[in-house]
Enzyme design. Structure first.
Site, short mmCIF file in Angstrom:
data_model
loop_
_atom_site.label_atom_id
_atom_site.label_comp_id
_atom_site.label_asym_id
_atom_site.label_seq_id
_atom_site.Cartn_x
_atom_site.Cartn_y
_atom_site.Cartn_z
N GLY A 165 47.88 37.63 32.67
CA GLY A 165 46.66 38.33 33.07
C GLY A 165 45.66 37.29 33.48
O GLY A 165 46.03 36.20 33.86
N SER A 166 44.37 37.63 33.46
CA SER A 166 43.36 36.61 33.75
C SER A 166 42.03 37.25 34.07
O SER A 166 41.95 38.41 34.47
CB SER A 166 43.74 35.70 34.93
OG SER A 166 44.95 35.06 34.69
N ASN A 167 40.98 36.44 33.93
CA ASN A 167 39.67 36.72 34.51
C ASN A 167 39.32 35.56 35.43
O ASN A 167 39.70 34.41 35.17
CB ASN A 167 38.56 36.78 33.46
CG ASN A 167 38.84 37.74 32.33
OD1 ASN A 167 39.09 38.91 32.55
ND2 ASN A 167 38.80 37.22 31.10
#
Length: 813
Positions: free
Chosen positions: A247-249
């Site tokens: 995932g990630s931001n």
């Protein structure tokens, strides 16, 4: 390649020699400058300057030498993890570790070594990777990338030849072996298909024609009248990015919002903390050609996310569905032949034999079509049985894509967000991620330029099967009629590969005050400038956002409105540890708790539980997941149980509105039956584990390194915390006693008008997997304390590091 690099290399090596007089134990260091005649004669070499936390800065004359230094330095830190991955892509896990054991899921989603081996050995024996290497650029890899991979293999092999392995994970293991350029490329291939064939390996290797052993005939076959709603939900879950380990931001701020008038970037990928999908931090320099710093996935020869003098970028896992299915109408006389416009085509047999530890070799046949491999399922919820009439083939265009590292290399040379966009346009190698970037001129970029099958809404409307009409709206998974020639997937004129979208169709936003992504679709990359008009396969619009997206948009839009932002503001955002779900629901949960008659609630097992003590803890909780926060653990366990058992439509009094997507749904329904039950189950669980309801989070969310307990802040996907941490619950071990995945290589990058970028980084799980390395837990301790590493990018900063160690590494021939 460039003779002008010789004086620079000589000066750096001589500087290293002087420093060696004042420091001890520099691995493979030399007081002499590199011998250009030796290098020209075929031996590869590089200068590696190590600074704080064991970060290597690799200096070389050309791409082959740069790859050599990169392969050497990666092996020094991660030899066992790398070697394990090479066992995977060579199809030899069953030989060394047994057929029924599970891989670490870093290079595929195969659940057993045997299915992993059958697939990857089939890839190798079919020459898939060699054919991709031989494809001319731009459809295939560039010469520079091939030289990098060749050098990486040589550097890895040289490290193995010149050093003793001390990591207990593979010390003395027979499966640690030298590798080839094809091995390195095969690892890149595995990364490329992670979201496609790599997720379907169990179904690819299990597919059998009807009437053969193991074929899904009779009661295991999906009935013709299968529930479309169930298929749609199974596909939605299978492709839900919120369920990925990956995932990630990422957020980029424009110069209009910053104190310097220049851009800012905060990258926060959420990746596994263990195994072959870890990041590794380094800098690569070929004077006059390339100078980039950041992190790569292990086994990769390039910086995947990072920065240079002018631009910084990060990636987030995208919502584009990277595959589609073709439903095949089979020849009534032969279930291994399928009809296209009434003409039968024979499937291609791929028979693979896998050696197995302690047993006889296993031989299985896979079946391939013009569309891709026949697949028996996409996860347990979506069976795709091969009957006498029908089979399903999986189309994954990334199985023809070995360009991902070329994209990274091109972005590393970019000088602006326009240059990043051009790099993506030219190389088209990103298989399953978005890109967020900022530059020193104040520009910003969000783009979902990724390799997707060219599935248009019009094509789906014209060619969908009944299953596809259900799965496509729900998940972007198209199921096309493979028996019709007019249902062939077309190509865009700006695409470098047939059957995919060109970059001109990718959802893209340039130079907005902020651009942000937290693994939802491109729709709200900037909430004031929603992106719409793209085909469903790219992602959805006007649908509920995840708690993490909602919290992130709230945070970054407020930061942009405040203005005068600096790198320090990015650092604060990373460790704010605000819990959006807590802001939405904790006060109402506390009120619902206080309203329970006698302070008692009924648990899932029917027992009555006194929950009265929980009411005040929830009410006084500070709504963060800081390691010192009291009440965070109670809310975390309560919220997981509530959301797992109660549909979202039954939780909120104010439903979702596409006109107000960041603030809705909201207002917890205090009367919802699941609230009391989740409170009772949580209180009973914590009491049975001997955990106080108001215990500081870090006492029960931690990792142990070198016998030392390190508290960890942050929170899970369900809570919506930017600083995402996912850990398995183990009450007997004290709670969340080890992080499985979450915040990984974090970078906060900006520019202040000086010659060097202003960058702070953090590799949460540290640089080395070897417990005996000084770089096994040093950055993990920093992460626990919410401290950062000041990146050293310019030569002056590297050479003045108080921890500088210089190594001249070379092949011995």
């Amino acid at each position: 390649m460039r003779l002008s690099t010789r004086p620079i290399l000589r000066r750096v090596a001589l500087t290293g020699a002087a420093l060696l007089a004042a420091t001890a134990a520099v691995p493979q260091a030399s007081a002499a400058a590199p011998d250009d005649r030796t290098a020209a004669g075929g031996g590869l070499s590089a200068v590696i300057r190590y600074t704080e936390n064991g970060v290597p800065h690799i200096l070389a004359r050309d791409y082959a030498h740069l790859g050599f230094g990169t392969g050497w330095a990666q092996a020094a830190d991660q030899v066992c993890v790398l070697a394990d991955g090479f066992v995977t892509v060579s199809g030899e896990r069953s030989r060394w570790f047994g057929a029924d054991a599970a891989p670490d899921f870093s290079l595929s989603s195969a659940t057993k070594n045997l299915s992993s081996d059958l697939y990857f050995k089939g890839v190798r024996e079919s020459g898939t990777v060699e054919k991709l290497l031989a494809t001319p650029a731009p459809a295939g890899p560039t010469e520079d990338l091939e030289e990098l991979m060749r050098g990486w293999a040589a550097g890895y092999n040289a490290w193995l030849a010149q050093n003793k392995i001390t990591d207990p994970a593979c010390k003395g293991a027979g499966w640690v072996r030298p590798v080839t350029t094809v091995d390195v490329a095969a690892r890149g291939f595995a990364v490329s298909v992670l979201g496609g064939q790599g997720r379907g390996i169990d179904g690819i290797t299990a597919a059998r024609p009807p009437g053969t052993a193991g074929s899904p005939t009779g009661p295991t076959a999906l009935p013709q009248g299968a529930d479309p709603a169930a298929a749609a939900e199974a596909a939605r879950e299978f492709f839900d990015t919120g369920r990925y380990d990956m995932g990630s931001n990422a957020v980029a701020f424009a110069g209009s919002t910053t104190a310097s008038g220049r851009g800012l970037l905060l990258g926060n990928p959420h990746y596994p903390w263990h195994g072959g999908r870890r990041f590794w931090q380094f800098q690569q320099t070929i004077p006059g050609e390339l100078n980039v710093s950041g992190a790569s996935l292990l086994g990769t020869a390039v910086v995947n996310i990072g920065f240079n003098e002018k631009v910084a970028w990060s990636h987030t896992v995208a919502t584009g569905t990277p595959v589609n299915l073709h439903q095949l109408a089979l020849d009534p006389a032969d279930p291994t032949a399928y009809l296209v416009d009434g003409t039968p085509e024979r499937m291609t047999r791929r028979t693979v034999t896998v050696p197995v530890a302690g047993g006889a070799p296993v031989t299985r046949t896979q079946w391939w079509t013009r569309y891709g491999p026949v697949v028996s399922d996409l996860g347990p919820g979506l069976p795709l049985p091969w009957t006498a009439q029908t089979a399903y083939a999986l189309n994954d265009p990334n199985a023809a894509n070995l360009r991902g590292s070329d994209t990274a290399l091109a972005m590393g040379k970019a000088r602006s967000v326009a240059g990043v966009q051009d790099a993506l346009r030219r190389t088209q190698g990103l298989p399953w991620v978005n890109t967020v970037a900022a530059d020193s001129a104040g520009g910003t970029l969000f783009t979902q330029t990724q390799v997707l099958p060219r599935i248009t809404d019009e094509l789906v409307a014209r060619c969908s099967t009944p299953m596809g009409r259900a799965t496509y709206p729900a998940s972007g998974l198209a199921v096309l009629d493979g028996s019709r020639g007019d249902c062939v997937i077309g190509s865009d004129p700006d695409a470098v590969q047939p059957g995919v979208f060109g970059p001109g169709k990718a959802p893209t936003l340039r130079d907005a005050p902020y651009v942000e992504n937290s693994n939802d679709s491109a729709w709200l990359a900037n909430a004031d400038r929603p992106l719409t008009g793209y085909e469903r396969i790219w992602g959805n619009v006007a649908t509920p956002r995840s708690p993490r997206t909602r919290g992130a948009v709230e945070d970054v839009s407020a930061m942009a409105a405040k203005g005068r932002l600096t790198v320090a503001d990015l650092q604060k955002q990373q460790f704010a540890n605000r819990v959006p779900a807590g802001d939405l629901a904790a006060a109402d949960a506390a009120k619902a708790c206080s309203a329970l008659p006698g302070g008692t609630a009924t648990a899932s097992d029917g027992g009555a539980v006194d929950v009265s003590a929980a009411c005040g803890v929830l009410a006084s909780w500070d709504r963060t997941t800081d390691s010192t926060s009291r009440g965070a653990l109670l809310f975390d366990r309560f919220w997981r149980k509530l959301t797992a058992s109660t549909p979202a439509k039954d939780l909120w009094l104010v439903p979702f509105s596409a006109a107000d997507p960041v603030r809705t749904p909201r207002t917890l329904d205090q009367a919802a039956s699941g609230v009391g039950r989740a409170l009772a189950d949580t209180v009973a669980e914590l009491k049975a584990a001997g955990i106080a309801l108001d215990a500081p989070l870090g006492e029960h969310q931690f990792v142990v390194r070198g016998g030392r307990k390190l508290p960890v802040g942050g929170g899970t996907e369900a809570l919506g915390v930017w600083n995402k941490i996912e850990a398995p619950w183990n009450a007997a071990a004290g709670g969340y006693a080890e992080v499985a995945h979450g915040s990984s290589h974090i970078q906060a990058v900006g520019w202040d008008g000086g010659r060097c970028p202003v960058a702070r980084t953090l590799l949460t799980y540290s640089q080395s997997s070897n417990p005996g390395s000084p770089y096994y837990a040093d950055q993990t301790r920093l992460y626990s304390e919410e401290r950062w590493v000041t990146a050293r990018f310019c030569e002056r900063d590297i050479l003045t590091s108080p921890k500088l160690r210089v190594a001249l590494v070379r092949e011995r021939r």
